[in-house]
Scaffold this active site. Structure first.
Site, PDB file in Angstrom:
ATOM      1  N   LYS A  30       8.055   3.256   1.512  1.00 18.40           N
ATOM      2  CA  LYS A  30       6.839   2.513   1.135  1.00 18.40           C
ATOM      3  C   LYS A  30       5.843   3.464   0.472  1.00 18.40           C
ATOM      4  CE  LYS A  30       4.742   3.376   5.645  1.00 18.40           C
ATOM      5  NZ  LYS A  30       4.500   2.836   6.999  1.00 18.40           N
TER       6      LYS A  30
ATOM      7  N   TYR B 185     -21.021  19.264 -10.908  1.00 14.38           N
ATOM      8  CA  TYR B 185     -22.106  18.309 -10.683  1.00 14.38           C
ATOM      9  C   TYR B 185     -22.906  18.661  -9.442  1.00 14.38           C
ATOM     10  CZ  TYR B 185     -19.579  15.320 -13.969  1.00 14.38           C
ATOM     11  OH  TYR B 185     -18.956  14.806 -15.068  1.00 14.38           O
TER      12      TYR B 185
HETATM   13  C1  LIG Z   1       5.149   3.681   7.920  1.00 15.85           C
HETATM   14  C2  LIG Z   1       6.049   3.173   8.960  1.00 15.85           C
HETATM   15  C3  LIG Z   1       7.068   3.984   9.476  1.00 15.85           C
HETATM   16  C4  LIG Z   1       7.220   5.446   9.136  1.00 15.85           C
HETATM   17  O1  LIG Z   1       6.218   6.205   9.778  1.00 15.85           O
HETATM   18  P1  LIG Z   1       6.208   7.818   9.673  1.00 15.85           P
HETATM   19  O2  LIG Z   1       5.155   8.236  10.641  1.00 15.85           O
HETATM   20  O3  LIG Z   1       5.823   8.115   8.267  1.00 15.85           O
HETATM   21  O4  LIG Z   1       7.549   8.297   9.993  1.00 15.85           O
HETATM   22  C5  LIG Z   1       7.970   3.392  10.357  1.00 15.85           C
HETATM   23  N1  LIG Z   1       7.845   2.097  10.721  1.00 15.85           N
HETATM   24  C6  LIG Z   1       6.847   1.297  10.265  1.00 15.85           C
HETATM   25  C7  LIG Z   1       6.766  -0.111  10.722  1.00 15.85           C
HETATM   26  C8  LIG Z   1       5.917   1.818   9.371  1.00 15.85           C
HETATM   27  O5  LIG Z   1       4.925   1.028   8.951  1.00 15.85           O
END
Ligand SMILES: *Cc1c(COP(=O)(O)O)cnc(C)c1O
Length: 401
Positions: free
Chosen positions: A39, A284
């Site tokens: 993701k 800035y």
């Molecule tokens: C983002 C997510 C993960 C992965 O989490 P990490 O801490 O990056 O390993 C796993 N399960 C769900 C449901 C998530 O939203």
């Protein structure tokens, strides 16, 4: 490497990614599966660029948007790769769920309603595989075990349009602590939720053998009871530790620390080198004033590219293999770095915002600390327009242009 880059770019080390996957696979219980969370544009690493390396080494791919799932399916058919199990964790429209059924992509049933989706799937004459997200203590999108019958009351009416294949949960607190009381509480809730779900399915004459998955990176490493049938690491696949606490816990629980290798480096060629006299302000707001005759490197990267503005006057950048302090505020398209100690710096030399240069390293964690945030946010916010450049083993067969 391309030499004509004039603005920042992200290097993605595909060998490191493959290595991390093999490290994580050692945590998978016998007969279990290794998932990979891609993701957030693969945590900012670039889904297109990492997919050729991740796809062969994981058993399940987790995405949040339907678009990412379609991208994976189209990549598979383009390169002739076998279809991986793909599960969409996020919110979908009924039309997208119908398409998931057609493309063999699994979906999650969560709080927020799924009845219209299920009816759309039934009306389209397709069938979709679904996993039920159980609420266990994150108070996010899971369904409460004692309300399953009501929340899934539509299930009996849609017949084979929706097949319940699995159950999942998500931990709230594993990476923030070294004592896992709340996680264990969540896990016992999950077990009860799975039993309730299986009873409900049995009542409807549906299969009850559910795939159970709970563990993101931290839990997979430090809480062996959470590994169940599939682990779902994200951040650790990219070679980053979920947190300092997880690293401490892992040392206690596993003995040896899993040897993760960071996948991402963020670099930018120096745009200009500028000598300023004592007393001359920079950037800035004139928040930095040269305490001595100073040499500054101008870097053509700023908060538009995802470099955190909060890190102004605080972060360090590598130039010529040396740590150099960022001076003044972060601008939309520029950073200024004090390179007085590295006088040989010239236009075109590569500066490193995240990554290694010689013996020096700036980690995503260090940049996050300078910006009062976490490294998850730093890497996922590197803007999409910043080119991702795969390097290492499988990059030749890698991303299409
Ligand atoms: C983002 C997510 C993960 C992965 O989490 P990490 O801490 O990056 O390993 C796993 N399960 C769900 C449901 C998530 O939203």
């Amino acid at each position: 490497m391309e030499s004509a880059r004039i603005a920042s770019f992200v290097e993605v080390d595909l060998d490191a990614l493959t290595h991390n996957a093999s490290v994580l696979r050692r945590l998978v219980p016998e007969g279990g599966k290794l998932g990979g969370v891609v993701k957030g544009n693969a945590y900012g690493h670039g889904l297109r660029e990492v997919l050729p390396a991740v796809h062969p080494v994981v058993d399940v791919l987790y995405v949040v948007t339907a678009q990412d799932a379609w991208w994976i399916r189209s990549w598979e058919s383009r390169v002739g790769a076998p279809r991986r199990e793909v599960l969409v964790l996020g919110v979908l429209s009924p039309e997208e769920v119908v398409r998931c059924g057609r493309e063999g992509v699994s979906v999650v049933l969560s709080d927020g309603g799924f009845e219209a989706h299920a009816r759309a799937v039934a009306a389209a004459g397709v069938s979709v595989d679904a996993h039920v997200h159980l609420e266990t203590g994150l108070s996010r999108e899971g369904l409460w075990a004692d309300r399953l019958a009501a929340d899934l009351s539509w299930l009996a009416q849609v017949g084979p349009a929706v097949s319940i294949r699995g159950a999942l949960m998500h931990f709230a607190d594993v990476e923030d602590v070294t004592e896992q009381d709340w996680a264990l509480h969540q896990l016992s809730h999950f077990e009860r939720g799975v039993l309730a779900l299986e009873a409900l399915l049995a009542d409807q004459g549906r299969p009850t053998q559910l795939v159970r998955h709970a563990a993101a990176s931290a839990a997979a490493m430090v809480l062996s009871a959470s590994r169940l049938d599939v682990i779902r690491p994200g951040i650790s696949l990219y070679g980053l530790w979920p947190s300092r606490e997880t690293r401490i816990s892992a040392r206690m629980v596993l003995g040896d620390l899993p040897p993760l290798r960071p996948v991402l480096s963020w670099r930018v060629p120096v745009q200009a080198v500028k000598d300023v006299p004592t007393g001359q302000p920079a950037s800035y707001g004139c928040t930095w004033i040269a305490p001595r005759p100073s040499r500054l490197a101008v870097l053509p990267v700023g908060y538009f590219d995802g470099f955190p503005r909060r890190a102004g006057n605080r972060a360090q950048v590598l130039v010529g293999g040396r740590r150099c302090p960022l001076v003044g505020r972060v601008m939309m398209n520029h950073l200024l770095v004090d390179v007085t100690e590295v006088p040989s710096v010239q236009h075109g030399d590569l500066a490193t915002l995240i990554g290694r240069d010689g013996d020096a390293v700036v980690s995503a964690e260090a940049l996050a600390e300078a910006a009062d945030t976490i490294h998850y946010e730093i890497v996922t916010r590197i803007a999409e327009h910043v080119p991702r450049v795969p390097v290492g083993g499988s990059s030749a067969s890698g991303a299409p242009g």
